[in-house]
Enzyme design. Structure first.
Site, short mmCIF file in Angstrom:
data_model
loop_
_atom_site.label_atom_id
_atom_site.label_comp_id
_atom_site.label_asym_id
_atom_site.label_seq_id
_atom_site.Cartn_x
_atom_site.Cartn_y
_atom_site.Cartn_z
N ASP A 81 38.85 43.97 40.63
CA ASP A 81 39.83 43.57 41.63
C ASP A 81 39.65 42.11 42.04
OD1 ASP A 81 37.39 44.36 42.97
OD2 ASP A 81 38.47 44.25 44.86
N GLU A 176 35.86 45.95 44.99
CA GLU A 176 34.70 45.26 45.57
C GLU A 176 35.13 44.37 46.73
OE1 GLU A 176 31.76 41.83 45.92
OE2 GLU A 176 33.92 41.83 45.53
#
Length: 414
Positions: A81, A176
């Protein structure tokens, strides 16, 4: 290696994988799953084994051992991400060959310039091949540079079986950037003794200390009434909230702290007379100071509760992660191996604390000690983000050297 890495990285950043903290799904956005499935196919194509993806988008794979030595299984991790701070949709990477040390025009129409005057670290990359944004999005080097480096290192090791190594596991994880990366990570299934996140910045970065971290949410209830007849009746929640904030140390804020100094950070202040909500994060490297910071916020809320009524003040504190040094110190040799790997490559290790946290912060407390190494990316989370391909190559070489050193020092782990 260089062209392969550029191809990998630029293909990854074109997939919109920005996470979303307001989503309850895992991964929090569908683009992360798109990239995860793309990575599964690539891992299989280069010859990795035990390639899996679970229902939450966690990708794992194995580089089988090619030595008879008994070596602990090590892992390398990166997250798919990108940050929520700036748009990651429609990333259009620009390649700058043999950077000359001058201004880089990212966007002619909008006159967006990446300048060494504003970002002096650019001058460290003179002569390098850089990849930048077009000035309208973030780049996604955090952490797609790490993905490209891990993938390239595994491909290199598979193509060079003369390099002896133990079993290596890799994982690519979601979310994350919103703090959920390890939440559904199956440490048992990963089955490694130690790991490294490839999620740092400048060349040489090697980090095994992170903040202790907590969030705080203050809810203040007021009483609203027409201001013309408010005397003795109105209670303005905003004023109480301001009073709370002003009780915190004015010099313990991000913009006035560095190194090992902790802080309170007001993320948002939203409200009206009737109700005001403040969101904070609390950070400190020292666990005792961290606990004192939380206790001080609790003390302020209780004192204001006594002053204005306990039903008006509500403080919610939630620990987010802890300083991974506590779990890595007992196995400090994994930091030493990474440091020695860099020295072999004539890279000066920059061992410094992370003024933040990585997935390694949480994973270390889940039983997987996980320090962090560099990727070559800089100016993360915004339109001036860039990555040096030359440093990316050094990161790949560092991964390979770490794998080699674990094999050479196998007897240290018996």
């Amino acid at each position: 290696m260089k062209n392969e890495m550029i191809h990998r990285f630029t293909s990854y950043v074109k997939v919109d994988t920005q996470s979303n903290e307001n989503s309850d799904t895992c991964p929090s956005t569908p683009g992360q799953l798109t990239l995860a499935n793309q990575l599964v196919k690539e891992l299989e194509s280069i010859g990795m084994t035990e390639v899996t993806i679970d229902e939450n988008g966690y990708v794992m794979a194995t580089l089988p051992a090619n030595t008879e030595k008994k070596i602990p299984t090590i892992g390398f991790l990166a997250h798919v991400d990108t940050a929520t701070d700036f748009t990651g949709k429609g990333v259009n990477p620009q390649i700058v060959e043999n950077y000359d040390g001058k201004d880089i025009l990212l966007n002619k129409e909008k006159q967006i310039i990446l300048s060494p005057e504003k970002f002096p670290s650019l001058l460290d990359c003179k002569g390098h091949t850089l990849i930048t944004t077009d000035g309208t999005t973030l780049l996604g080097a955090d952490n797609k540079a790490g993905i490209a480096e891990i993938m390239t290192a595994m491909d290199y090791l598979l193509k060079h079986p003369e390099i002896k190594h133990g079993k290596v596991r890799v994982a690519f994880t979601p979310d994350e950037e919103i703090g959920r990366g390890p939440h559904r990570f199956d440490v048992k299934a990963f089955n490694a003794s130690f790991a490294y996140t490839v999620d740092g910045g400048k060349i040489g970065q090697l980090e095994y200390e992170s903040f202790n971290a907590a969030s705080a949410k203050l809810i203040v209830k007021g009483t609203n009434i027409h201001p013309g007849t408010a005397k003795g009746i109105m209670v303005n929640s905003q004023n109480i909230a301001v009073e709370f904030h002003n009780r915190l140390p004015a010099d313990e804020v991000p913009e006035l702290t560095e190194g090992y100094e902790g802080f309170y950070h007001l993320l948002s202040f939203e409200g009206n007379v009737e109700e005001t909500v403040l969101h904070y994060i609390i950070r400190d490297f020292d666990r005792k100071k961290f606990e004192k910071k939380k206790a001080f916020m609790q003390q302020i809320s209780e004192e204001l509760g006594e002053k204005y009524g306990t039903d008006r003040i509500q403080l919610e504190l939630k620990d987010q992660y802890y300083n991974m040094r506590e779990k890595i110190e007992p196995v400090k040799e994994i930091v030493e191996i990474a440091s020695d790997a860099m020295k072999i490559l004539d890279i000066k290790p920059d061992i410094s604390p992370i003024r933040g946290g990585t997935d390694g912060s949480q994973l270390s407390f889940m039983g997987l000690p996980t320090p962090n190494i560099f990727t070559g990316g800089e100016n993360f989370h915004g339109p001036y983000e860039f990555v040096s391909v030359d440093v990316m190559e050094k990161s790949v070489q560092t991964i390979v050297e770490i794998v080699k050193l674990f094999e050479e020092r196998a007897e240290n782990f018996q």
